[in-house]
Each structure stands twice: as structure tokens, then as C-alpha cells.
Enzyme design. Structure first.
Site, PDB file in Angstrom:
ATOM      1  N   PRO A   8      22.148  37.527  43.361  1.00 13.80           N
ATOM      2  CA  PRO A   8      23.177  38.531  43.066  1.00 13.80           C
ATOM      3  C   PRO A   8      24.565  37.893  43.064  1.00 13.80           C
ATOM      4  O   PRO A   8      24.773  36.827  43.641  1.00 13.80           O
ATOM      5  CB  PRO A   8      23.034  39.522  44.224  1.00 13.80           C
ATOM      6  CG  PRO A   8      22.536  38.685  45.363  1.00 13.80           C
ATOM      7  CD  PRO A   8      21.644  37.639  44.728  1.00 13.80           C
ATOM      8  N   CYS A   9      25.481  38.549  42.376  1.00 13.92           N
ATOM      9  CA  CYS A   9      26.873  38.091  42.401  1.00 13.92           C
ATOM     10  C   CYS A   9      27.405  38.248  43.817  1.00 13.92           C
ATOM     11  O   CYS A   9      27.010  39.171  44.506  1.00 13.92           O
ATOM     12  CB  CYS A   9      27.716  38.919  41.430  1.00 13.92           C
ATOM     13  SG  CYS A   9      27.391  38.448  39.719  1.00 13.92           S
ATOM     14  N   PRO A  10      28.215  37.325  44.286  1.00 12.67           N
ATOM     15  CA  PRO A  10      28.958  36.289  43.586  1.00 12.67           C
ATOM     16  C   PRO A  10      28.270  34.924  43.559  1.00 12.67           C
ATOM     17  O   PRO A  10      28.889  33.941  43.183  1.00 12.67           O
ATOM     18  CB  PRO A  10      30.246  36.209  44.388  1.00 12.67           C
ATOM     19  CG  PRO A  10      29.778  36.375  45.804  1.00 12.67           C
ATOM     20  CD  PRO A  10      28.674  37.429  45.683  1.00 12.67           C
TER      21      PRO A  10
END
Length: 79
Positions: A16-18
Site C-alpha cells: 500500500p501507499c506510501p
């Protein structure tokens, strides 16, 4: 058709981001000038976040991100 020959590939599918941004920038620091990093991600926020941070950090995004379903590929040149 893409004819870019990356020096290194970083597969961040499922991250997942970041994390795609963080790991991409960390990898770029280890690379030499003229080398190309291929980043493969599937986090939708990566589509905008990776190019923005790459440019902000002084690297060059080669072309536009390439999408294939949920997968996004970025090619980053260390210059």
C-alpha cells in the site's frame, strides 16, 4: 511497445501507499547515474505519487506510467 531495458526491477504489487514511493526512492539512492529502475505497483495512489516524488527528488520519469489492469509500471532514470 516498451523497449526500455531496466537495470533493476522492483515489484511492489500488494504494497500500500506510501511504500511504493519510499522503496523506489531508496532503490534510486543505491543506483548509479544512467541506470534505470522499473517499478511495478498496484496501489492506485502510486499513479500520481510515484511520478511526483521521483521528479521532486531530481530523477527522470521515462515516459508515462504504463497500466495493465490494476498494475502500473514506472521507469525511472537516475541522472
Amino acid at each position: 511497445m516498451n523497449n526500455i531495458q531496466p537495470t533493476m526491477t522492483l515489484n511492489l504489487e500488494g504494497e500500500p501507499c506510501p511504500y511504493p514511493v519510499v522503496y523506489s526512492l531508496d532503490a534510486m539512492e543505491q543506483m548509479r547515474e544512467g541506470e534505470i529502475l522499473e517499478v511495478i505497483a498496484d496501489c492506485p495512489m502510486s499513479f500520481q505519487a510515484v511520478p511526483e516524488e521521483v521528479r521532486r527528488s531530481g530523477y527522470t520519469l521515462l515516459g508515462e506510467p504504463i497500466t495493465d489492469g490494476p498494475t502500473i509500471r514506472f521507469y525511472i532514470l537516475k541522472s
